[in-house]
Design an enzyme around this catalytic site. Structure first.
Site, short mmCIF file in Angstrom:
data_model
loop_
_atom_site.label_atom_id
_atom_site.label_comp_id
_atom_site.label_asym_id
_atom_site.label_seq_id
_atom_site.Cartn_x
_atom_site.Cartn_y
_atom_site.Cartn_z
N LYS A 1 0.84 -1.20 0.00
CA LYS A 1 0.00 0.00 0.00
C LYS A 1 0.88 1.25 0.00
O LYS A 1 0.59 2.23 -0.69
CB LYS A 1 -0.94 -0.02 1.21
CG LYS A 1 -2.05 -1.05 1.05
CD LYS A 1 -2.82 -1.35 2.32
CE LYS A 1 -3.80 -2.50 2.06
NZ LYS A 1 -4.48 -2.96 3.29
N GLN B 1 -5.02 -1.89 9.47
CA GLN B 1 -4.84 -3.21 8.85
C GLN B 1 -5.42 -4.30 9.76
O GLN B 1 -5.08 -4.38 10.93
CB GLN B 1 -3.34 -3.45 8.61
CG GLN B 1 -3.03 -4.70 7.82
CD GLN B 1 -3.54 -4.66 6.39
OE1 GLN B 1 -3.42 -3.66 5.69
NE2 GLN B 1 -4.14 -5.75 5.94
N ASP C 1 -11.52 2.08 3.63
CA ASP C 1 -11.84 0.66 3.46
C ASP C 1 -13.35 0.46 3.29
O ASP C 1 -13.78 -0.63 2.91
CB ASP C 1 -11.38 -0.13 4.69
CG ASP C 1 -10.00 -0.75 4.53
OD1 ASP C 1 -9.60 -0.98 3.37
OD2 ASP C 1 -9.34 -1.01 5.56
#
Ligand code: NDP
Length: 263
Positions: free
Chosen positions: A31, A75, A98
């Site tokens: 990322k 994460q 997300d």
């Protein structure tokens, strides 16, 4: 990106990683590289596994209020003892790149959304760019997780697919899969979908990423067998994975617009 720069908006993505799960570390590194490639500022917060819930929530609240941060991603999975749901709920939904926050989930359900979850959005982009029309097609999604299976089925429904969602309690998975014009596997079981479960001419999309004991990375679909039947198929690695990261970048730019960061 140039248009954003002209407006004084600088996209910045804050990525929080707690503990030292090797797979999570690789995802975070990828990322970061994608951010560098796209000219997005990447802010990494690597916290020790012993981090408390209060410390993690305090960091998220700080980032929520930081005008230089466009998007926030924590994460997952988190180490044992940390409450993922509380973490997701704390991220300001306008910065939730997300798209896991309940507000964003609800907006997706209604079809009026700012962000789409990255993996299902990446799958839809692959379908669109391949010139595949979902309207009227029988779509079978194997897996019903909140991050992949459920939103995936909703996005296919929004595009007028007739959608079946399968899971571990499905009675005859092979029979359901054989009905699919578009088959999406998001299970986490190596090569669960074998060639005999694929209809001739089907579009097969493999979301699965499974590390075998011999270190090979394989999907949820037995690729070589399914290739014989499919009209289009995604490989693992190199299929859905890179699209997921591309959609994260897109969401970060969108978040920068929503939050007008960097001014
Ligand atoms: P989850 O473990 O959260 O969900 C798996 C789903 O598969 C569940 O709904 C489960 O059913 C179902 N399932 C499990 N076993 C079977 C079976 N034998 N038959 C039918 N259904 C079954 O996984 P995720 O959705 O998070 O991830 C799925 C896969 O996608 C993983 O390999 C993951 O690594 C990968 N992934 C890849 C990404 C990418 O960027 N390419 C991003 C995210 C995930 P039930 O609900 O009944 O338990």
């Amino acid at each position: 990106m140039e248009a954003l720069k002209a407006k004084g908006i600088k996209p910045a993505l804050a990525v929080i990683i707690v503990g030292d799960d090797p797979a999570s570390k690789i995802y975070v590194k990828n990322k970061k590289l994608a951010c560098e490639f796209c000219g997005i500022e990447s802010l990494e917060y690597a916290l020790p596994a012993e981090t408390t819930q209060e410390e993690l929530i305090a960091l998220i609240e700080k980032l929520n209020n930081d005008h230089n941060v466009s998007g926030i991603l924590c994460q997952l999975p988190l180490p044992k003892g940390l409450d993922e749901e509380a973490v997701i709920n704390t991220i300001k939904y306008e910065k939730d790149v997300d798209a896991f926050h309940p507000v964003n989930v609800g907006k997706i359900m209604i079809g009026n959304f700012d962000f789409l979850p990255c993996t299902p959005a990446g799958v839809m982009e692959l379908i669109k760019e391949s010139g595949i029309d979902v309207t009227g097609k029988k779509c079978v999604v194997v897996g019903r997780s909140n991050i992949v299976g459920k939103p995936m089925s909703m996005l296919l429904l929004h595009k007028n697919g007739t959608v079946t969602v399968c899971h571990s309690k499905t009675q005859d998975l092979a029979a359901e899969c054989r009905e699919a014009d578009i088959l999406v596997a998001a299970v986490g079981v190596p090569e669960l979908i074998t060639g005999d479960m694929v209809k001739e001419g089907a579009v097969v999309i493999d979301v699965g990423m499974n590390r075998l004991p011999d270190k090979r990375l394989v999907g949820d679909v037995a690729f070589d067998e399914a290739l014989e039947k499919a009209s289009a198929i995604t490989p693992v690695p190199g299929g859905v994975g890179p699209m997921t990261i591309a959609m994260l970048m897109k969401n970060t730019v969108k978040a920068a617009e929503l939050n007008q960061t960097g001014k």
